[in-house]
Every structure is written in structure tokens, then in C-alpha cells.
Design an enzyme around this catalytic site. Structure first.
Site, mmCIF file in Angstrom:
data_model
loop_
_atom_site.group_PDB
_atom_site.id
_atom_site.type_symbol
_atom_site.label_atom_id
_atom_site.label_comp_id
_atom_site.label_asym_id
_atom_site.label_seq_id
_atom_site.Cartn_x
_atom_site.Cartn_y
_atom_site.Cartn_z
ATOM 1 N N LYS A 170 13.258 37.964 -70.950
ATOM 2 C CA LYS A 170 14.041 38.618 -69.893
ATOM 3 C C LYS A 170 13.445 38.258 -68.529
ATOM 4 O O LYS A 170 12.405 38.777 -68.133
ATOM 5 C CB LYS A 170 14.040 40.143 -70.064
ATOM 6 C CG LYS A 170 15.154 40.772 -69.241
ATOM 7 C CD LYS A 170 14.824 42.109 -68.631
ATOM 8 C CE LYS A 170 13.939 42.062 -67.431
ATOM 9 N NZ LYS A 170 14.542 41.519 -66.214
ATOM 10 N N GLU B 177 -0.156 40.719 -67.521
ATOM 11 C CA GLU B 177 -0.566 39.951 -66.332
ATOM 12 C C GLU B 177 -0.021 40.724 -65.141
ATOM 13 O O GLU B 177 1.164 40.627 -64.822
ATOM 14 C CB GLU B 177 0.044 38.544 -66.381
ATOM 15 C CG GLU B 177 -0.431 37.685 -67.537
ATOM 16 C CD GLU B 177 -1.844 37.151 -67.349
ATOM 17 O OE1 GLU B 177 -2.410 37.298 -66.239
ATOM 18 O OE2 GLU B 177 -2.382 36.603 -68.322
ATOM 19 N N CYS C 85 0.472 36.828 -57.116
ATOM 20 C CA CYS C 85 -0.535 37.787 -57.592
ATOM 21 C C CYS C 85 -1.928 37.307 -57.210
ATOM 22 O O CYS C 85 -2.847 38.092 -57.076
ATOM 23 C CB CYS C 85 -0.424 37.960 -59.097
ATOM 24 S SG CYS C 85 -0.486 36.384 -59.960
ATOM 25 N N GLU D 18 -1.266 45.760 -52.636
ATOM 26 C CA GLU D 18 -0.866 44.361 -52.709
ATOM 27 C C GLU D 18 0.163 44.114 -51.591
ATOM 28 O O GLU D 18 1.197 44.775 -51.543
ATOM 29 C CB GLU D 18 -0.227 44.136 -54.088
ATOM 30 C CG GLU D 18 -0.163 42.710 -54.499
ATOM 31 C CD GLU D 18 0.347 42.557 -55.936
ATOM 32 O OE1 GLU D 18 1.023 43.463 -56.455
ATOM 33 O OE2 GLU D 18 0.086 41.500 -56.531
HETATM 34 P P1 NAP Z 1 8.099 44.121 -61.443
HETATM 35 O O1 NAP Z 1 8.959 44.940 -60.590
HETATM 36 O O2 NAP Z 1 7.022 44.783 -62.217
HETATM 37 O O3 NAP Z 1 9.070 43.309 -62.409
HETATM 38 C C1 NAP Z 1 8.595 42.333 -63.317
HETATM 39 C C2 NAP Z 1 9.579 42.200 -64.450
HETATM 40 O O4 NAP Z 1 9.635 43.431 -65.152
HETATM 41 C C3 NAP Z 1 11.007 41.887 -64.027
HETATM 42 O O5 NAP Z 1 11.613 41.083 -65.013
HETATM 43 C C4 NAP Z 1 11.639 43.270 -64.005
HETATM 44 O O6 NAP Z 1 13.031 43.243 -64.198
HETATM 45 C C5 NAP Z 1 10.964 43.913 -65.185
HETATM 46 N N1 NAP Z 1 10.942 45.370 -65.131
HETATM 47 C C6 NAP Z 1 10.921 46.174 -64.046
HETATM 48 N N2 NAP Z 1 10.907 47.466 -64.428
HETATM 49 C C7 NAP Z 1 10.934 47.469 -65.779
HETATM 50 C C8 NAP Z 1 10.949 48.496 -66.766
HETATM 51 N N3 NAP Z 1 10.916 49.795 -66.438
HETATM 52 N N4 NAP Z 1 11.001 48.138 -68.072
HETATM 53 C C9 NAP Z 1 11.010 46.833 -68.419
HETATM 54 N N5 NAP Z 1 10.986 45.818 -67.538
HETATM 55 C C10 NAP Z 1 10.940 46.132 -66.233
HETATM 56 O O7 NAP Z 1 7.355 42.978 -60.617
HETATM 57 P P2 NAP Z 1 7.990 41.937 -59.605
HETATM 58 O O8 NAP Z 1 8.239 42.634 -58.323
HETATM 59 O O9 NAP Z 1 9.108 41.186 -60.242
HETATM 60 O O10 NAP Z 1 6.792 40.904 -59.458
HETATM 61 C C11 NAP Z 1 5.765 41.064 -58.580
HETATM 62 C C12 NAP Z 1 4.541 41.630 -59.287
HETATM 63 O O11 NAP Z 1 4.160 40.740 -60.338
HETATM 64 C C13 NAP Z 1 3.341 41.698 -58.371
HETATM 65 O O12 NAP Z 1 2.668 42.900 -58.579
HETATM 66 C C14 NAP Z 1 2.482 40.511 -58.826
HETATM 67 O O13 NAP Z 1 1.126 40.641 -58.562
HETATM 68 C C15 NAP Z 1 2.763 40.485 -60.280
HETATM 69 N N6 NAP Z 1 2.462 39.163 -60.846
HETATM 70 C C16 NAP Z 1 1.357 39.055 -61.643
HETATM 71 C C17 NAP Z 1 1.017 37.810 -62.156
HETATM 72 C C18 NAP Z 1 -0.187 37.642 -63.028
HETATM 73 O O14 NAP Z 1 -0.277 36.633 -63.711
HETATM 74 N N7 NAP Z 1 -1.134 38.567 -63.047
HETATM 75 C C19 NAP Z 1 1.813 36.702 -61.874
HETATM 76 C C20 NAP Z 1 2.927 36.854 -61.051
HETATM 77 C C21 NAP Z 1 3.243 38.117 -60.551
HETATM 78 P P3 NAP Z 1 14.043 43.376 -62.949
HETATM 79 O O15 NAP Z 1 13.789 42.215 -62.079
HETATM 80 O O16 NAP Z 1 15.366 43.317 -63.578
HETATM 81 O O17 NAP Z 1 13.728 44.678 -62.288
#
Ligand code: NAP
Length: 493
Positions: free
Chosen positions: A187, A263, A297, A396
Site C-alpha cells: 500500500k 522504519e 527521514c 522532525e
Molecule cells: P505517515 O503519515 O506515517 O504515512 C506512511 C504510510 O502509512 C502511508 O502509506 C500512509 O497512508 C500510511 N498510514 C497512515 N496512517 C495509517 C494508519 N492509521 N494505518 C495504516 N497505514 C497508515 O508518514 P508520511 O507522512 O507518509 O511519511 C513521512 C514520515 O516517514 C516521516 O516521519 C519520515 O521520517 C518517515 N520515513 C522514515 C523512513 C525510514 O526509513 N526510517 C524513510 C522515509 C520516511 P496514506 O498516505 O494513505 O495516509
């Protein structure tokens, strides 16, 4: 309504399948629902993709479960060859895929192109790892039996990816899952589904059997992934995204004691010691801060600089960041694209305003809106004299903002670096080898960049400690996330 600029842009968007990929077939969502994909440089719609229902998500899991046994029995070399072909196809189409990524995510095409290469490396790396899944044969210490250890695929996986690296965050999971012999449901984030859909098509054309990879796009992540996480047929959840959502998913996964990899978010410190090569430090800062418009990240979130060189470092960084050209990522010469959406831009603005209200000084950029520009742009910003209680030192930022603080001693620098619940990566600039070793060993992070602002590499184990998560992606370690260890005790007289 489509506002895509050139006919080339229209063509790359038109080529991508917009449906759900279930059991090797592309189909519409049940009920025909769709969701719009937006161009963040204009705020307008590029196209519509299928909006999966919970029932569609379960159909993906059904297909993954049905394909699992047969897929696990496919010889490792064959699994690897599919990945290798997919890598070749990705690289052959690098330019069009880069443009597609820029249209949905906003970063400059050169950066998208670099991401396609990075994403491809995970396919190539795990094509090679597929044939190195080994076990162990040993004699028990008392000689009474033999011990056979083997590593087997964990089974059907759910892979959830974020919008900031729309393809690489996918191949970092799909590569090892395919190599290990797992089937999967993917997804992608709702803001950037097109890169993942294009990748699914490439894997299909590269010979991946029906049902091994299933992809659904949806406007409601929790409503569609929830039933899968609650389904005992699912054996693994790998998530890349925010710490907040990661926490919720871990709680949910506990219901079936589901194996998870996380991650999560970061808050990377960037340490510059008095003996650092300042040219290298500024160069490293540009990469660590400005890669992906700061929406990484691994982005340097705060700069801790020795007081004796802080002024010179701030001035040179401000000069470089202030000279970057903002604009639509597909236009020539653009070095900084828009942020992903209004919400993200407002959050970055709020963090900068908070720091300024608490006494920080703005050297370049700032929170004012750029007049007459439609997309979600935020100017590269450098702040000095940032007080300890400024929110952006703890939260962040996920944008092109570099807050600089100073330190006097090595002890102080290490304490400041570790003053966070996150632990993904840290950057250290020093020419003193003894100091470098001391500092690297004491940093509470999963990764360290020494005298360079980039750590990501498919051949290295990427991942964090503390609230940045657990599990590793890439390197020799990455495939272990998709393998279970089984041991057989064999009687031998
Ligand atoms: P996010 O809001 O946590 O969303 C990530 C993914 O999870 C998206 O596919 C999102 O879907 C889904 N999601 C959101 N709420 C959910 C729920 N309640 N149940 C299941 N899935 C859910 O993060 P983001 O804003 O897309 O990405 C930025 C974050 O990712 C930052 O905090 C960054 O640091 C982190 N990141 C970490 C790494 C690493 O390797 N450590 C790498 C890249 C990014 P929808 O888009 O449909 O809401």
C-alpha cells in the site's frame, strides 16, 4: 481536470495503470471509487487512481495467500533473475519514471532520477542475495544429535510505504521479500501512488508470477490495512512512515503477535567540530539538508557547530542555500521543488515562527509566503541563535530549514546529539580520527555519516534505534526481515 504541462508529461502519466493490481490483474475498485493524485507544484489534479475498499484489500491478501506455497518453491536463481530483469527495465525507463515521480512528488527531476537508480539498486542487490540464503549444520556439544538450521520465507507480507521516496521505499521491501520467497500486498502513500503502480507493472513484465505482488491504493489507509493486520493469514508487516503511525500499527499488530519491521521518523544531528574541513562540512550539509527538499527521514534536522566555526559555517551554508533555484521540479535548472502539501508547508512555517518568536535569527529564507506562487513552496531557510526550547530542535522538520546551535566541548556535542527520542542517523565532521571513533561509538543512532552527508546505499543496513524503529533494510541484513529460522534436532547415534 488535468493541468499537466507538456505532452511528454501527459504521456508518462497516461502510461501508468491506475487500477488495483490483484492476483496478476489490473482492475477497478469495488464500486468504482477513485482518488485524485495532485501535482504539488500547482496543487491541481494529475489523474485519478482506484480507491480500494476494505474488501479490495482483502482480495489482495487472498491472492498473496493463494500464491505463497508455490512461490516459496520457485528456485532462488529464478526469483533473483526476475529482480535482475526488473532492475534492467527500471534503468531503461529511468527518464520517464523520474519525470513521473517529479510530477506526483515535486522534487527536481535530477533527484527523482537519482531515486530511480537508488530504488533499482535494491532490486539488483537482492537479485544477488536470493541465492545466498543459507543454513547451518552442527553437531550438538554432547555429540548426541545433529542440528540443522534453515531460513524459510515468513509468508504473506503487508508493506506500507510513505510519499517522500515513492519508489525506493517500495523496492527496499519488495526486493528482499521477492528474494526470500514471500508474497506481498503493498500500500503506497495516497499522495504518490503512480511510481508504485509503474513499478508493479515493471515487475509483472519482468516475469513475477500472479499473486506474488499485489498493490492497492486508497484514500483511507487505516480502513483498508486494518482488516489485513487483523487477519491471521498475514505473517509480516513492514512499515516506513511516521513514528506516530508506527506506534498505532505496532499496537494493532500485537493482536496476532504479527512480526513487524518499523522504519520511522528521524531527527538527525549534524555535528561540526572545530577541526573539521569546513568546505566538506558545508558540502555535506547541503546534501544532508537539501536532498529531497529536506523531506527525508535522514535529513539533518539540527546543526550543532563548535562556537569557534559556527559563524563561518552559518554564513557559507546560508549563501549556498539562499542561491538555490525554487520551482516546478520538471523545469530546467530547478534545485528545490515544492513541499508535498499545504499541511506540510504550514507545519514547517509554524516551526520556523516558533523558533523566531523564541529568539532565533533568520539568516536566509523565512516563514513569509512567496507571493504569486501557487504550489506548496517553502524557501530554503537558515536560522542561528536557536534556543534550546525551540520546537524544531525536537520535532522532525521535513522541510528546507537548517537551525544552527553551538557547543564548546565534545561532551556537550554528544549530549546535544543524543537529546531526542529518535535515533536514525547522525552526521559528524572532524579530521581527528580518535575523536571520530569516540563520537561514532557514543551516538545513539542506527547510522552515522562521517565527513559525508549521505548514508543511503543498497549494500548497507539502513535503520534506526530508539523511536526511529527497528529492523534493517538493505545490506546482507535486509533479507533476514523476510526469513524465519527453523531448527531441526536430528538424532544421531
Ligand atoms: P505517515 O503519515 O506515517 O504515512 C506512511 C504510510 O502509512 C502511508 O502509506 C500512509 O497512508 C500510511 N498510514 C497512515 N496512517 C495509517 C494508519 N492509521 N494505518 C495504516 N497505514 C497508515 O508518514 P508520511 O507522512 O507518509 O511519511 C513521512 C514520515 O516517514 C516521516 O516521519 C519520515 O521520517 C518517515 N520515513 C522514515 C523512513 C525510514 O526509513 N526510517 C524513510 C522515509 C520516511 P496514506 O498516505 O494513505 O495516509
Amino acid at each position: 481536470m488535468s493541468t499537466i504541462g507538456s505532452s511528454r508529461e501527459q504521456e508518462v502519466v497516461a502510461q501508468v495503470p491506475k487500477g488495483l493490481f490483484v492476483g496478476g490483474e489490473w482492475r477497478d475498485a469495488t464500486g468504482g471509487g477513485t482518488l485524485a493524485v495532485e501535482d504539488p507544484s500547482t496543487g491541481e489534479a494529475l489523474c485519478e487512481v482506484a480507491d480500494a475498499t476494505p474488501q479490495d484489500a482483502l482480495a489482495c491478501l487472498d491472492a498473496a495467500v493463494a500464491a505463497q506455497a508455490e512461490w516459496a518453491a520457485v528456485p532462488p536463481r529464478e526469483r533473483g533473475e526476475i529482480l535482475r530483469r526488473a532492475w534492467e527495465a527500471l534503468m531503461a525507463r529511468q527518464d520517464e519514471l523520474a519525470l513521473l515521480m517529479t510530477l506526483e512528488m515535486g522534487k527536481p527531476v535530477a533527484e527523482s532520477s537519482a531515486e530511480i537508480a537508488y530504488a533499482g539498486e535494491f532490486l539488483r542487490w537482492f537479485a544477488e542475495e536470493a541465492v545466498r540464503i543459507e543454513g547451518r549444520w552442527a553437531t550438538a556439544p554432547n555429540g548426541g544429535m545433529r542440528m540443522l538450521t534453515m531460513r524459510q520465507p515468513v509468508g504473506p507480507c503487508l508493506l506500507i510505504t510513505p510519499w517522500n521516496f515513492p519508489m525506493a521505499m517500495g523496492t527496499r521491501k519488495i526486493g528482499p521479500a521477492v528474494a526470500a520467497g514471500c508474497t506481498m500486498v503493498v500500500k503506497p502513500a495516497k499522495q504518490t501512488p503512480l511510481s508504485m503502480l509503474a513499478l508493479a507493472q515493471i515487475l509483472q513484465e519482468s516475469g513475477l508470477p500472479a499473486g506474488v505482488l499485489n498493490v492497492f491504493t486508497s484514500r483511507s489507509a487505516s480502513r483498508t490495512t486494518g482488516p489485513l493486520i487483523d487477519d491471521p493469514r498475514l505473517r509480516k508487516l513492514s512499515f516506513t512512515g511516521s513514528t506516530e503511525v508506527g506506534r498505532q500499527l505496532m499496537a494493532q499488530a500485537s493482536g496476532h503477535v504479527l512480526r513487524v519491521s518499523m522504519e520511522l521518523g528521524g531527527n538527525a544531528p549534524f555535528l561540526v567540530f572545530e577541526d573539521a574541513d569546513l568546505d566538506a562540512a558545508v558540502e555535506g550539509a547541503m546534501v544532508a539538508k537539501m536532498r529531497n527538499i529536506g523531506e527525508a527521514c535522514t535529513a539533518a534536522n539540527r546543526f550543532h557547530v563548535h562556537a569557534s566555526v559556527a559563524g563561518a559555517f552559518a554564513e557559507r551554508l546560508a549563501q549556498r542555500m539562499g542561491g538555490l533555484q525554487l520551482g516546478r521540479g520538471s523545469e530546467d535548472g530547478v534545485q528545490v521543488g515544492p513541499l508535498i502539501d499545504d499541511e506540510q508547508r504550514d507545519k514547517v512555517r509554524e516551526l520556523v515562527q516558533d523558533a523566531l518568536e523564541k529568539g532565533a535569527r533568520c539568516v536566509v529564507g523565512g516563514p513569509e509566503r512567496i507571493p504569486g506562487v501557487p504550489g506548496h513552496f517553502f524557501p530554503p531557510t537558515v536560522l542561528t541563535d536557536v534556543p534550546d526550547d525551540a520546537r524544531l530542535l525536537r520535532e522532525e522538520i521535513f522541510g528546507p530549514v537548517a537551525p544552527i546551535t553551538t557547543f564548546e566541548t565534545e561532551e556537550e556535542a554528544i549530549a546535544a546529539a543524543n537529546r531526542t527520542e529518535y535515533g536514525l542517523v547522525a552526521y559528524v565532521f572532524t579530521r581527528d580520527l580518535d575523536r571520530a571513533i569516540r563520537v561514532i561509538e557514543r551516538l545513539e543512532t542506527g547510522m552515522v555519516g562521517l565527513n559525508q552527508g549521505l548514508v543511503s546505499n543498497a549494500a548497507a543496513p539502513f535503520g534506526g534505534v530508539k523511536q526511529s524503529g527497528f529492523g534493517r533494510e538493505g545490506g546482507a541484513e535486509g533479507i533476514d526481515e523476510y526469513l524465519s529460522i527453523k531448527y531441526a534436532a536430528i538424532r544421531a547415534n
